[in-house]
Design a protein around this motif. Structure first.
Motif: not given
Length: 344
Positions: A117-134
């Motif tokens: 679920d965290a990975d899914h949220e990260v992919e959504r945010l990456k697609a919107a152009g954000y840096d991400t971290n888990i």
């Protein structure tokens, strides 16, 4: 971290899953005094459990924190990591992406019990152009809504770090400012460390092994916090320049590389430093924002501690007074400090 960042999500499935996991934690609670007496509990674990109970009493009786029934019980967690925390930030701004939750307001992270679920949220945010971290978290506070138990994950830490965490989480039950996550986490970080120093001094004596390690841990925390502030300032200046976005993205990588090299140089002779792994991390704004949230203006709270005669209970009372009038909490503490110094 606050449970509200898990239980208040807008998706019904998300809320139900989170409520189910929290329910399991609460259902499995066993009084620590009973669990510690089980014949299969190792001696080292028994010592840690006794330390937690002593920390709880110290927080309640000496620091006057709102302890309630928290950390009087133990609960087993049946998975490797308790929660997976997603953090995000724009690529050319040192500003956290925030999620809004009913109980706690805006929060610069979102927790998930399942890595997928965290990975899914990260992919959504990456697609919107954000840096991400888990990152993972071994504890969270329900802000007094429930009697939080000691979770089995926390027993992986030594007594000093374990005590810092418990003091940190108990402070969340005592002072919480809605929508001011950086202040909430930073001040709880300060209280956790300072309380551990006092606790081990009073319990084992000035200069005891535990007391020295607690003092050293706080010194390392402040040192790294100051370094992160320097790095954040450099990036903020870069992102504010009137140059093409592609140039900012290229130049920030140079800043990240220099920053990691500089930190490795500073602690080259201290291989056991708490933040020794920073120079090996893949850096982006989201990774850095995690540290900014937890390490912001630590010396501000240290100044308030000094003004309070290095009495932690009085410092906590002053903190409450400082933020009671509302407004931006860091500014409120600065104003309180200035007023007190001016009156002296």
């Amino acid at each position: 971290m606050f449970l509200g960042s898990i239980l208040s999500g807008c998706s019904p499935a998300y809320v139900l899953r989170a409520a189910y996991e929290e329910g399991k934690i609460l259902w499995r609670r066993t009084p620590i005094v009973d669990y510690a007496q089980k014949p299969d509990v190792e001696l080292d674990t028994q010592e840690k459990l006794k330390t937690v109970l002593a920390v709880r009493e110290y927080a309640r009786d000496v620091l006057k924190l709102n302890v309630g029934g928290s950390y009087a019980s133990y609960s087993y967690v049946d998975r490797p990591d308790l929660t997976h925390i997603v953090v995000a930030a724009p690529k050319t701004e040192l500003r956290p992406y925030t999620w809004w939750f009913l109980i706690v307001g805006n929060v610069p992270y979102k927790g998930f019990f399942e890595k997928a679920d965290a990975d899914h949220e990260v992919e959504r945010l990456k697609a919107a152009g954000y840096d991400t971290n888990i990152r993972t978290s071994a504890a969270f506070s329900t802000l007094g809504w429930f009697d939080d138990p000691l979770l089995s994950h926390l027993l992986r830490y030594d007594k000093v770090v374990l005590s810092e965490i418990v003091f940190h989480e108990l402070f969340h039950q005592t002072l919480y400012i809605k929508g001011a996550c950086a202040c909430n986490e930073s001040v709880a970080n300060f209280i956790g460390h300072r309380a551990a120093i006092d606790f081990f001094r009073d319990r084992f004596g000035e200069g005891s092994v535990e007391h020295r390690r607690a003092v050293e841990g706080w010194a390392e925390e402040r040192e790294f916090g100051a370094f992160v502030f320097e790095l954040a300032q450099t990036l903020t200046e870069l992102y504010g320049r009137d140059i093409p976005r592609d140039d900012k993205l290229r130049l920030r990588e140079e800043v990240f590389t220099r920053g990691k090299a500089e930190w490795a140089r500073r602690i080259a002779d201290r291989p056991q430093h708490r933040f020794r792994n920073f120079s090996r991390l893949p850096l982006n704004n989201a990774v850095l924002m995690h540290y900014v949230v937890y390490l912001k203006d630590l010396d501000l709270f240290e100044s308030l501690y000094d003004l309070s005669g290095q009495n932690l209970r009085k410092t906590i009372e002053s903190l409450k007074q400082a933020v009671d009038g509302g407004g931006e909490p860091f500014d409120a503490v600065r104003g309180f400090l200035a007023a007190k110094k001016g009156a002296n």
